[in-house]
Scaffold this motif. Structure first.
Motif, mmCIF file in Angstrom:
data_model
loop_
_atom_site.group_PDB
_atom_site.id
_atom_site.type_symbol
_atom_site.label_atom_id
_atom_site.label_comp_id
_atom_site.label_asym_id
_atom_site.label_seq_id
_atom_site.Cartn_x
_atom_site.Cartn_y
_atom_site.Cartn_z
ATOM 1 N N ARG A 432 0.860 -1.186 0.000
ATOM 2 C CA ARG A 432 0.000 0.000 0.000
ATOM 3 C C ARG A 432 0.899 1.239 0.000
ATOM 4 N NH1 ARG A 432 -5.241 -1.297 1.062
ATOM 5 N NH2 ARG A 432 -5.607 -3.352 2.000
ATOM 6 N N PRO A 435 2.113 4.701 -5.901
ATOM 7 C CA PRO A 435 2.226 3.812 -7.060
ATOM 8 C C PRO A 435 3.613 3.897 -7.681
ATOM 9 C CG PRO A 435 0.993 5.771 -7.635
ATOM 10 C CD PRO A 435 1.225 5.848 -6.151
ATOM 11 N N TYR A 473 4.055 -4.853 -13.701
ATOM 12 C CA TYR A 473 3.555 -3.978 -12.635
ATOM 13 C C TYR A 473 2.067 -3.757 -12.853
ATOM 14 C CZ TYR A 473 2.484 0.263 -10.057
ATOM 15 O OH TYR A 473 1.893 1.170 -9.217
ATOM 16 N N VAL A 475 -1.921 -2.510 -10.752
ATOM 17 C CA VAL A 475 -2.581 -1.823 -9.641
ATOM 18 C C VAL A 475 -3.910 -2.509 -9.373
ATOM 19 C CG1 VAL A 475 -3.591 0.339 -8.820
ATOM 20 C CG2 VAL A 475 -1.492 0.378 -10.187
ATOM 21 N N GLN A 477 -7.176 -1.948 -8.279
ATOM 22 C CA GLN A 477 -8.039 -0.795 -8.067
ATOM 23 C C GLN A 477 -9.036 -1.044 -6.940
ATOM 24 O OE1 GLN A 477 -7.588 2.002 -9.400
ATOM 25 N NE2 GLN A 477 -6.299 1.595 -11.213
ATOM 26 N N GLN A 480 -6.997 -0.794 -3.745
ATOM 27 C CA GLN A 480 -6.078 0.343 -3.727
ATOM 28 C C GLN A 480 -4.670 -0.092 -3.326
ATOM 29 O OE1 GLN A 480 -6.852 3.570 -4.763
ATOM 30 N NE2 GLN A 480 -8.670 2.465 -5.498
ATOM 31 N N ARG A 481 -4.194 -1.119 -4.005
ATOM 32 C CA ARG A 481 -2.841 -1.613 -3.731
ATOM 33 C C ARG A 481 -2.087 -1.754 -5.041
ATOM 34 N NH1 ARG A 481 -3.306 -6.908 -0.049
ATOM 35 N NH2 ARG A 481 -4.430 -7.565 -1.934
ATOM 36 N N SER A 482 -0.783 -1.589 -4.970
ATOM 37 C CA SER A 482 0.084 -1.830 -6.121
ATOM 38 C C SER A 482 0.724 -3.201 -5.974
ATOM 39 C CB SER A 482 1.175 -0.756 -6.208
ATOM 40 O OG SER A 482 0.602 0.537 -6.322
#
Length: 726
Positions: A432, A435, A473, A475, A477, A480-482
């Motif tokens: 978290r 980004p 890579y 995300v 959504q 809300q984590r990369s």
């Protein structure tokens, strides 16, 4: 056939005897009458001569039918009882006679069953006591099997004739090639009873044996030999070889020079990569040495000149300094290039091992927590995923990424996920916070990995390329984590399939048989060899149809080997074949092989060449083998592969052993002999059942006086079923 002729002969003798008795009795009664009575009797019977003859024939027919019924009930019934008793004694202790027929035979069958029941109980009690007495020996054998299966080196043990009597999985699969059809099949040549000379050149082994015997005669402390040979796939194998001496020979060898051995042990190591790396390193060292010599000589000459003439003119001093700078720059460039080439050489030395992906994650979590002080979590971990990786560099890569995230983005905790997508393992590194740009990740990939106090000359891209993986890579959504996702190819765990733990009480794995130390090798003179001594390949085929002459083709071959009276379930052969034509609908309903399953499979010429190698130095065994052999013979002109091995047929052998049984189908024979039928109408399944049946037939054949291969060949040649052709 002989039984039917015997029956007809006995029936003819019986009817002839009855006819003779009737004629003699009538003749005696006729001559006992007075002349007047004789004339009166003739006058009465003469007009009815045809009727009397017909009545006589009818009486003989009735007597013949009665004799036949009595023969079938009492004689045939007694023969079936005798066959059942032999089956119980020699093949299937659980076999019981059917209590049918007249009261006398039912009583006999019941008494035999009671005796068999009592005998089986006594045998079970004896087996339990024997098993208890052998428990410690079996435990040691199973420990040996477990240890052999886990060794990282390949091991082969051969008897004095070069026949393999022990091997481990590494020798069969890892070192000497894959069992895959496309990989040339050296592994198929490794098996109990097979000749080591099919793998290693005979002269090379003979020289090694001669060297060891010479050292043993000199009483050297370490009489071993070492050599290198190449496999069919071009791999370099280093061999360390030692003699196996019996207890008496080992004790007497130093004193009297006795050097005969029971066999030899070979440990094998694949040095292909090591050889290539060493060659690269030597070339780098040579390049560095030769390329640096001239530069160092020029630098040395310039320094010595400046030292000898400290008051030389500035223009000359600047020229010498320029020489030193240029040569030093050139030497520095060579060193950088050599360092880079060495790093590339280092990559080729990474060992890739099969491992559970969750084990790599667990190691990475421990390292991240201890070296970086980051908290780690795990959400979804599929513990069934196997990957082929260098665990150290994979953990280094995960630690490196976690370190960069902590240092540059202030990440405080890392989460791991592991899921399957088709044949890909998706390993996610989640966090978290801020980004990450794709450009940043690309830059990280190309930089040398440094994390947790450790530096590596390798980059993240090097690790990814070596693992045949990809990194992306993404995300999440929703949460809300990369995340950074590793896409790793999954593999089948051959260590689990081939090296499963051996538990006490289980039957020992079929990777060794020390009785082969004292067994003669295969020879062409088979007729005098006992059936129990021969090596066999039991095989079966599935086909598109039943008529090879009309173009039907083989679509599957399955086989298993028998060595030293043991069915080697770990040395099976199974291969589908693309026939190049559709399968007959009726055949498909029997074996369940569809046209779709055969697309992309090898063609018959490739498969038969490998199967012929698998059958080398063995006797072929099949059920109704004439059918399968006809398909193989029809392919001789196309493939150039000829199966000239001798053949035994369990259908013919059953006819010899049980001529009074109504069926000789594989299911019926298996039921009689107590063999469980599994995977019927698959090539390998039928081969395994046929192998079990054949092994139980060997003691039955011995009870009939059929002990050698020549005896079996002669007996089956006289069978009615041997006349059938395809």
């Amino acid at each position: 056939m002989r039984d039917n002729l015997r029956f007809l002969l006995v029936l003819g003798i019986f009817l002839t005897l009855v006819a003779v008795l009737l004629i003699v009795g009538g003749y005696g009664v006729f001559h006992a009458l007075e002349p007047d009575q004789q004339r009166a009797l003739i006058s009465i019977l003469a007009p009815h001569g045809e009727l009397i003859a017909e009545i006589g024939l009818l009486v003989l027919a009735i007597l013949g039918i009665a004799f036949t019924m009595a023969y079938q009930v009492y004689v045939k019934g007694a023969l079936k009882v005798a066959e059942g008793i032999r089956i119980t004694l020699n093949a299937n202790p659980g076999h019981r006679l059917a209590t049918v027929g007249p009261a006398e035979l039912r009583s006999l069958a019941q008494a035999v069953n009671e005796m068999a029941e009592r005998g089986e109980l006594l045998a079970q009690d004896l087996e339990a006591k024997v098993a208890q007495a052998k428990a410690s020996v079996e435990e040691e054998k199973n420990r040996l099997a477990a240890l052999m299966s886990e060794l990282s080196q390949g091991v082969l043990v051969c008897n004095a004739d070069g026949r393999i009597l022990l091997y481990n999985e590494r020798a069969r699969y890892a070192l000497l090639g894959s069992s895959d059809l496309s990989s040339a099949g050296t592994a198929a040549l490794i098996g109990l009873g097979r000749s080591i000379f099919a793998i290693v050149e005979r002269n090379l082994l003979a020289h090694a044996l001669e060297t060891m015997r010479a050292r043993l005669e000199k009483n050297e402390a370490d009489p071993i030999a070492q050599f290198v040979f190449t496999t069919r796939t071009g791999e370099f194998i280093r061999v360390r070889m030692a003699l196996v001496l019996g207890a008496t020979k080992a004790a007497s060898a130093p004193a009297d020079g006795q050097t005969d051995s029971d066999g030899f042990v070979m440990t094998l190591e694949n040095i292909t990569e090591t050889f290539e790396v060493d060659t690269t390193r030597d070339m780098l060292l040579q390049s560095l040495t030769e390329g640096s010599r001239a530069a160092l000589a020029n630098i040395r000459a310039a320094v010595e000149t400046l030292t000898a003439y400290p008051d030389c003119e500035p223009i000359h001093r600047d020229r010498f300094l320029q020489v030193i700078r240029e040569e030093a720059r050139m030497l520095s460039g060579k060193l950088d290039k050599t360092s880079l080439d060495y790093a590339d050489s280092l990559k080729t030395r990474w060992p890739l091992e099969e491992m559970l992906a969750v084990d790599a994650i667990a190691a990475a979590r421990r390292r991240i927590e201890s070296r970086l002080g980051l908290a780690t979590l795990a959400e979804v971990l599929d513990d069934s995923l196997w990957i082929k990786a260098d665990s150290y560099t994979l953990v280094q890569a995960l630690t490196y990424l976690a370190g960069r995230l902590k240092d540059e983005y202030g990440v405080q905790d890392i989460c791991f996920n592991l899921t399957r997508h088709a044949r890909i393992a998706e390993l996610d590194l989640l966090w978290r916070g801020s980004p990450l740009s794709q450009r940043t990740l690309s830059e990280w990939e190309m930089e040398a990995m440094r994390a947790g106090g450790e530096d590596s000359p390798l980059t993240l891209r090097d690790v990814i390329d070596r693992l045949a993986a990809e990194i992306v890579y993404m995300v999440d959504q929703e949460r809300q984590r990369s995340l950074i996702r590793f896409l790793l190819p999954t593999v089948k765990p051959t260590r689990v399939a081939l090296g499963a733990p051996v538990r006490i009480g289980e039957s020992r794995p079929e990777f060794y048989d020390f009785d082969l130390f004292h067994q003669a090798g295969q020879t062409p003179e088979l007729d005098e060899r006992l059936l129990s001594e021969l090596a066999y390949t039991v095989f079966d085929t599935e086909t598109t149809g039943l008529d090879p002459a009309a173009g039907d083709e083989i679509i599957s071959i399955g086989a298993v080997r028998i060595v030293n009276n043991r069915l080697l379930r770990f040395e099976t052969y199974e291969q589908l074949i693309d026939p190049g034509r559709p399968i007959v609908a009726m055949s498909q309903t029997i074996h369940g092989i569809s046209n779709k399953m055969l697309r992309g499979q090898p063609t018959v010429d490739k498969v038969l060449a490998q199967f012929h190698e698998y059958c080398q130095d063995t006797v072929l065994v099949g059920h109704n083998a004439a059918f399968d052999m006809r398909f193989l013979q029809m392919k001789e002109a196309q493939t150039g592969v000829r199966f000239t091995q001798p053949v035994l047929d369990t259908l013919l052998l059953s006819g010899v052993l049980h001529p009074n049984q109504s069926s000789h189908a594989l299911e019926a024979i298996a039921e009689r002999l107590g063999v469980t039928v599994v995977a019927r109408h698959t090539a390998l399944g039928d081969a395994l059942v046929t192998g079990e049946v054949f092994l139980r037939m060997i003691p039955l054949l011995a009870a009939h006086g059929i002990r050698t291969f020549g005896d079996a060949r002669e007996a089956t040649a006289k069978s009615l079923y041997a006349k059938v052709e395809y």
